[in-house]
Motif scaffolding. Sequence first.
Motif, PDB file in Angstrom:
ATOM      1  N   TYR A   1      -2.457  64.153  65.441  1.00  0.00           N
ATOM      2  CA  TYR A   1      -2.041  64.378  66.829  1.00  0.00           C
ATOM      3  C   TYR A   1      -0.742  63.634  67.123  1.00  0.00           C
ATOM      4  O   TYR A   1       0.163  64.182  67.769  1.00  0.00           O
ATOM      5  CB  TYR A   1      -3.142  63.912  67.782  1.00  0.00           C
TER       6      TYR A   1
ATOM      7  N   GLU B   1       2.829  65.335  68.235  1.00  0.00           N
ATOM      8  CA  GLU B   1       3.585  64.941  69.431  1.00  0.00           C
ATOM      9  C   GLU B   1       5.018  64.555  69.053  1.00  0.00           C
ATOM     10  O   GLU B   1       5.976  64.882  69.756  1.00  0.00           O
ATOM     11  CB  GLU B   1       2.880  63.772  70.125  1.00  0.00           C
TER      12      GLU B   1
ATOM     13  N   ILE C   1      -4.122  71.463  68.266  1.00  0.00           N
ATOM     14  CA  ILE C   1      -3.000  70.546  68.128  1.00  0.00           C
ATOM     15  C   ILE C   1      -1.698  71.310  67.948  1.00  0.00           C
ATOM     16  O   ILE C   1      -0.646  70.898  68.437  1.00  0.00           O
ATOM     17  CB  ILE C   1      -3.247  69.569  66.961  1.00  0.00           C
TER      18      ILE C   1
ATOM     19  N   VAL D   1      -0.267  72.141  71.190  1.00  0.00           N
ATOM     20  CA  VAL D   1       0.360  71.005  71.857  1.00  0.00           C
ATOM     21  C   VAL D   1       1.875  71.021  71.634  1.00  0.00           C
ATOM     22  O   VAL D   1       2.651  70.688  72.523  1.00  0.00           O
ATOM     23  CB  VAL D   1      -0.248  69.675  71.348  1.00  0.00           C
TER      24      VAL D   1
END
Length: 349
Positions: free
Chosen positions: A268, A272, A314, A317
Amino acid sequence: MAVTPVQLPEVLLHVAVVRPVFLWGAPGIGKSSLVREFADSLGLECVTLLGTQLAPEDLIGVPELVDGRSRFAPPESIARDEPYCLFLDELNASSPEVQKAFYSLILDRRIGTYELPEGSVVIGAGNRATDNALARPMASALVNRMVHVHLTASPKDWLAWAAGAGIHRWVLDYLTQRPDHLWSAPPKVEEPFSTPRGWHMLSDALHSYGDDVTDDVLAVLAFGTLTSSHASMFKAYVKTVRHAYGLDAVLRGDARWPHAPEDRDLLYFLAEAFRARLVKELPADKAHAPAAGKVLAHRGKALLVELAELSLEIAQVVIAADEHGNSVLPAWFLVEVTRDLPRLVAARA
């Protein structure tokens, strides 16, 4: 008016020397330390009074007899012969009676017959009601006695300060990559949240433990000083440092996305960081994209496919809109994602 920590000293230098100033700001962004540094820059001692710990007599003093007449003798902390900086911290959290006791001190620079020495400055500070902190309404008479300045957290200012302040390199490097994690809005429940003060506390604790701090202790420290999501990502970042498992290695193809269940926090964090890299380096207009930008876009689509195979959630994201529903990645890149990666499009739907 709103100012950053770097702008504040100049504002105080021109305003606080002629009028009392009230400094508004969220908890933990450095109001107290900035006032103390300002006082030091003027060569003044900073005398701090906490509004939440005062009673009216702590300001007005107690009566004494002088030549057969009574008068109030102000406390020693206030009644000084040399000019100083009087810092009224948590002023708007004090009781109405204490706030009234401040009136003459703030406006007339006087308590009873005692006057602040020439050259003294008076600065108040407090949190806002919207910060979920203790704050009482200030009477209009008190509000009107001060110049009000709003302090905002500035990652750029804080990082510039931290570079020479001995902040732990993990904290400094992490916030260099994620400056948006320096501060988070105070929650409505009693739990830690990210502030410059919280990051400083984490740095001090890391220095105390040393770089061989265990993962379990690191988690205790991070979750005890930061917002939960920031703590989780900081813990994952430290894992990348310890195992030399960085985003650049993934982009070069020297490493794959981590796929072990116990490394989901690391996956994760890297996702990001991947999103932040795309936002920063992909140009708004593909026609003017440098060669490096085109390579990143091509490699980025391939990595999105690999990431989606591990976790569709994910992967989403990376390409998700912001909290207002606005796209943060360039439109041309999202069009290519829509065209070339139907699996991701289906997942987003």
